[in-house]
Write an enzyme that holds these catalytic residues in place. Structure first.
Site, PDB file in Angstrom:
ATOM      1  N   CYS A  57       0.946  -1.092  -0.015  1.00 22.18           N
ATOM      2  CA  CYS A  57       0.106   0.243   0.002  1.00 22.18           C
ATOM      3  C   CYS A  57       0.912   1.110  -0.132  1.00 22.18           C
ATOM      4  O   CYS A  57       1.742   1.601   0.873  1.00 22.18           O
ATOM      5  CB  CYS A  57      -0.829  -0.059   1.302  1.00 22.18           C
ATOM      6  N   CYS A  60       0.145   3.700   2.722  1.00 17.64           N
ATOM      7  CA  CYS A  60       1.046   3.308   4.212  1.00 17.64           C
ATOM      8  C   CYS A  60       2.331   3.395   4.223  1.00 17.64           C
ATOM      9  O   CYS A  60       2.605   3.574   5.229  1.00 17.64           O
ATOM     10  CB  CYS A  60       0.610   1.675   4.108  1.00 17.64           C
TER      11      CYS A  60
END
Length: 138
Positions: A57, A60
């Site tokens: 991600c 993230c």
């Protein structure tokens, strides 16, 4: 399998694995560790900030260093990172639909939530939770 996300496979590239870059953040990789951390936080009177994240991600990865910085500034909170691919059942039980998703838990109960990698909003929620608990930063 529920709302879990699948890892991207990058021909031997290890970039799909979640890396916690330091600070006072614990990487939770098992359900047992999750239960232990929640119990420890309750015993110590700490609020848990759980970051449901994934190695693949982009947002993230961007917020991870900031999350670690915050873990140093707010020792009254317990900072955890949970890889949604490693703990799919836990992620499903918290109804994770996007990463990162941050949960604030007191005695195992959700008191706040943030979806997305908005640094300003994360800091705002942290300071509001800390202030509401009457806990000092240092």
């Amino acid at each position: 399998m529920g709302l879990c996300f699948s890892k991207q496979h990058n021909n031997g590239d290890d970039s799909s694995h979640l890396v916690v870059p330091g600070g006072k953040v614990d990487l939770v990789t098992t359900k047992e560790t999750w239960e232990e951390k929640l119990a420890q936080a309750s015993r110590e009177g700490k609020i848990v900030l759980a970051n449901f994240s994934a190695g693949w991600c982009g947002p993230c990865k961007i917020i991870a260093p900031y999350y670690c910085e915050l873990s140093e500034k707010y020792p009254s909170l317990m900072f955890l990172t949970i890889d949604v691919d490693e703990l799919c059942d836990l992620s499903t039980s918290y109804d994770i639909k996007a990463t990162p998703t941050f949960f604030f838990l007191k005695d195992g109960q959700q008191i706040e939530k943030l979806v997305g990698s908005n640094k300003a909003e994360l800091l705002k929620k942290i300071t509001a939770v800390v202030d509401s608990q009457g806990q000092c930063q240092h």
